[in-house]
Design a protein around this motif. Structure first.
Motif, PDB file in Angstrom:
ATOM      1  N   GLU A 112      -7.551   7.359  -5.918  1.00  0.00           N
ATOM      2  CA  GLU A 112      -6.378   6.913  -5.155  1.00  0.00           C
ATOM      3  C   GLU A 112      -6.779   5.949  -4.044  1.00  0.00           C
ATOM      4  O   GLU A 112      -6.112   4.938  -3.805  1.00  0.00           O
ATOM      5  CB  GLU A 112      -5.664   8.126  -4.565  1.00  0.00           C
ATOM      6  CG  GLU A 112      -4.764   8.856  -5.539  1.00  0.00           C
ATOM      7  CD  GLU A 112      -3.528   8.069  -5.895  1.00  0.00           C
ATOM      8  OE1 GLU A 112      -2.846   7.563  -4.981  1.00  0.00           O
ATOM      9  OE2 GLU A 112      -3.258   7.933  -7.100  1.00  0.00           O
ATOM     10  N   ALA A 113      -7.882   6.263  -3.357  1.00  0.00           N
ATOM     11  CA  ALA A 113      -8.350   5.394  -2.274  1.00  0.00           C
ATOM     12  C   ALA A 113      -8.766   4.027  -2.809  1.00  0.00           C
ATOM     13  O   ALA A 113      -8.467   2.993  -2.195  1.00  0.00           O
ATOM     14  CB  ALA A 113      -9.517   6.058  -1.539  1.00  0.00           C
ATOM     15  N   ASP A 134      -5.633   2.030  -3.767  1.00  0.00           N
ATOM     16  CA  ASP A 134      -4.919   1.562  -2.580  1.00  0.00           C
ATOM     17  C   ASP A 134      -5.697   0.464  -1.868  1.00  0.00           C
ATOM     18  O   ASP A 134      -5.098  -0.437  -1.268  1.00  0.00           O
ATOM     19  CB  ASP A 134      -4.661   2.735  -1.624  1.00  0.00           C
ATOM     20  CG  ASP A 134      -3.367   2.572  -0.856  1.00  0.00           C
ATOM     21  OD1 ASP A 134      -2.342   2.251  -1.496  1.00  0.00           O
ATOM     22  OD2 ASP A 134      -3.369   2.756   0.374  1.00  0.00           O
ATOM     23  N   ALA A 178      -2.018  12.260  -0.101  1.00  0.00           N
ATOM     24  CA  ALA A 178      -2.774  12.339  -1.348  1.00  0.00           C
ATOM     25  C   ALA A 178      -3.013  13.790  -1.746  1.00  0.00           C
ATOM     26  O   ALA A 178      -2.940  14.142  -2.929  1.00  0.00           O
ATOM     27  CB  ALA A 178      -4.100  11.598  -1.196  1.00  0.00           C
ATOM     28  N   TYR A 233      -0.359   4.149   1.140  1.00  0.00           N
ATOM     29  CA  TYR A 233      -0.788   4.985   2.260  1.00  0.00           C
ATOM     30  C   TYR A 233      -1.217   4.114   3.434  1.00  0.00           C
ATOM     31  O   TYR A 233      -1.558   2.937   3.278  1.00  0.00           O
ATOM     32  CB  TYR A 233      -1.976   5.874   1.857  1.00  0.00           C
ATOM     33  CG  TYR A 233      -1.804   6.611   0.553  1.00  0.00           C
ATOM     34  CD1 TYR A 233      -1.016   7.751   0.473  1.00  0.00           C
ATOM     35  CD2 TYR A 233      -2.426   6.170  -0.606  1.00  0.00           C
ATOM     36  CE1 TYR A 233      -0.857   8.432  -0.718  1.00  0.00           C
ATOM     37  CE2 TYR A 233      -2.277   6.840  -1.802  1.00  0.00           C
ATOM     38  CZ  TYR A 233      -1.491   7.976  -1.859  1.00  0.00           C
ATOM     39  OH  TYR A 233      -1.334   8.639  -3.044  1.00  0.00           O
ATOM     40  N   GLN A 280       0.830  -1.198   0.000  1.00  0.00           N
ATOM     41  CA  GLN A 280       0.000   0.000   0.000  1.00  0.00           C
ATOM     42  C   GLN A 280       0.869   1.255   0.000  1.00  0.00           C
ATOM     43  O   GLN A 280       1.929   1.298   0.627  1.00  0.00           O
ATOM     44  CB  GLN A 280      -0.904   0.019   1.232  1.00  0.00           C
ATOM     45  CG  GLN A 280      -1.977  -1.069   1.237  1.00  0.00           C
ATOM     46  CD  GLN A 280      -2.722  -1.096   2.547  1.00  0.00           C
ATOM     47  OE1 GLN A 280      -2.466  -1.926   3.403  1.00  0.00           O
ATOM     48  NE2 GLN A 280      -3.636  -0.161   2.719  1.00  0.00           N
ATOM     49  N   PHE A 305      -3.008   8.870   4.449  1.00  0.00           N
ATOM     50  CA  PHE A 305      -3.671   8.977   3.148  1.00  0.00           C
ATOM     51  C   PHE A 305      -4.024  10.414   2.796  1.00  0.00           C
ATOM     52  O   PHE A 305      -3.629  10.919   1.733  1.00  0.00           O
ATOM     53  CB  PHE A 305      -4.939   8.119   3.116  1.00  0.00           C
ATOM     54  CG  PHE A 305      -5.779   8.365   1.884  1.00  0.00           C
ATOM     55  CD1 PHE A 305      -5.378   7.891   0.657  1.00  0.00           C
ATOM     56  CD2 PHE A 305      -6.951   9.098   1.968  1.00  0.00           C
ATOM     57  CE1 PHE A 305      -6.128   8.132  -0.488  1.00  0.00           C
ATOM     58  CE2 PHE A 305      -7.706   9.353   0.835  1.00  0.00           C
ATOM     59  CZ  PHE A 305      -7.303   8.864  -0.397  1.00  0.00           C
TER      60      PHE A 305
END
Length: 339
Positions: free
Chosen positions: A109-110, A113, A61, A52, A50, A57
Motif C-alpha cells: 500500500e505504501a 501510494d 491501512a 493517505y 493519494q 496511512f
C-alpha cells in the motif's frame, strides 16, 4: 491565521476527506488572484490522488486490513495468547505469520501510494506561462496557478484548471480539445473564445478592458456551465476604435457564457495556443468533483478466502460446542471451549 490553518489541514489530510463550502465567484480580470466575496479562500491548484497522508496511512491501512474477517480472526486469536489461561502454544507461532502478512500488505500500500505521489508531483510541477498586465510571460508551476490568473496553454498541453477561453491564435476564435481523460470520449470537441476578448488588438488589452466574469458555484456536471462577462462599452470603443452608434447605449454590457467557452481541467488542447482565465482550481474543478472516493482494491481470491474463513470458523465453533457438550458443561468449561 484561520485561512493559513485551513490550508495546512487541507494539505495534510486526504483530499476526499476534506469537506468545504463552494462559492460562486466574481472575477475581475486585472492579473491578480481572486478571492470569494463572502470570505474564505479558493483552493490551491494541487493535484492530489493519494489515498493517505503521512498521519492517516497507518490507521487507515490497518483498518483496511482488519476489516476482513480473515485477518480479524487471526488477530483475535493472537491477542488471546496474551492471557495465560488461554495460551496453547508459543506466541511467535501466532503473532509471527500475522505480522508478516500484514507488513507485506502495508508495504505494498505504501509503495502504491508513493507512486501516486510521484505522479502528482510531476503534474503539480508542470510549468505554464502566466500573462501579466505588463505583457510579460512569467513561468509558473501548475500548483501555483490561482483563480483570476491568465494562463497560456499550448497545443498538446494539459489544461491545469477549469478556465474560460478568452483568446486563441485562431482568427475565428476556435480551438479543439481532447476530453478522453475526462469523459472517455475520443473525438475532439470544439470550443470558442469569448467574442469581446478575441476581438481585442492584443493580449494585454484584456487587462485594459478589465472585464468582470461571473461564474456559478462548482458542480459535477461537465455538460453545463452558467456565467456572464461584463465590460465597459466606452473602454471597448477606445481599444478597438469603433462606436456603438447609439446615444442611449448602456455604459456596461453583459454577454452570456456557455459550455462552448470553457476548457475543463485534465483536457488537452489539440489545436492552437489558448489564453484562459482560471475560474476553478484544485478540488473545485469538474475533474476532481467527478472523482470517486478511493477504495482499497481486493481481488476475487481475497473475497473467496474471507468467505472460506467464515465457513471454517463456523465449523470450528460447532465442533467446540460438541466437544464441550461431550465433556460436560461444568467447572471452567468456557475456558475449555475457547481453547
Amino acid at each position: 491565521l484561520r485561512v493559513g490553518l485551513s490550508r495546512i489541514i487541507f494539505l495534510l489530510l486526504p483530499q476526499w476527506l476534506v469537506s468545504r463550502a463552494f462559492y460562486a465567484r466574481k472575477i475581475t480580470v486585472d492579473g491578480e488572484q481572486a478571492y470569494p466575496e463572502g470570505g474564505g479562500y479558493f483552493p490551491r491548484n494541487v493535484v492530489r490522488n493519494q489515498k493517505y497522508s503521512v498521519y492517516s496511512f497507518l490507521p487507515m491501512a490497518l483498518f483496511h486490513e482488519f476489516k476482513f474477517f480473515f485477518n480479524l480472526y487471526f488477530l483475535v486469536v493472537a491477542l488471546s495468547q496474551l492471557i495465560p489461561v488461554l495460551q496453547i502454544g508459543f506466541m511467535v507461532t501466532y503473532i509471527g505469520p500475522l505480522v508478516f502478512v500484514v507488513s507485506v500488505s502495508l508495504l505494498k500500500e505504501a509503495y502504491d501510494d508513493y507512486k501516486r505521489y510521484l505522479r502528482d508531483r510531476e503534474a503539480n510541477s508542470q510549468m505554464y506561462r502566466r500573462l501579466t498586465p505588463e505583457g510579460d510571460m512569467v513561468s509558473i508551476p501548475a500548483c501555483d496557478i490561482a483563480v483570476g490568473h491568465l494562463i497560456v496553454i499550448k497545443t498538446n498541453q494539459r489544461v491545469p484548471a477549469d478556465v474560460l477561453l478568452v483568446r486563441t491564435t485562431d482568427e475565428e476564435g476556435a480551438s479543439f480539445i481532447r476530453t478522453d481523460q475526462l469523459d472517455g470520449e475520443t473525438d475532439w470537441k470544439l470550443r470558442r473564445s469569448v467574442g469581446v476578448t478575441q476581438g481585442l488588438p492584443s493580449d494585454t488589452d484584456i487587462f485594459r478592458l478589465r472585464p468582470t466574469v461571473f461564474a456559478e458555484k462548482p458542480k459535477r456536471d461537465i455538460y453545463d456551465f452558467v456565467g456572464t462577462i461584463e465590460y465597459s462599452t466606452s473602454t471597448l470603443d477606445d481599444l478597438v476604435g469603433r462606436e456603438y452608434g447609439q446615444p442611449d447605449a448602456p455604459d456596461v454590457l453583459t454577454d452570456p457564457l456557455s459550455l462552448d467557452n470553457i476548457l475543463w481541467g485534465e483536457t488537452v488542447v489539440a489545436s492552437g495556443t489558448c489564453i484562459g482565465l482560471v475560474l476553478y482550481s484544485g478540488c473545485d474543478t469538474r475533474a476532481v468533483l467527478n472523482t470517486n472516493v478511493p477504495r482499497g482494491k481486493t481481488g476475487q481470491l481475497d473475497h473467496e478466502m474471507n468467505n472460506m474463513a467464515k465457513l471454517l470458523f463456523a465449523l470450528l465453533v460447532l465442533l467446540s460446542v460438541v466437544m464441550t457438550a461431550l465433556k460436560g458443561f461444568e467447572g471452567q468449561w468456557p475456558i475449555y471451549f475457547f481453547r
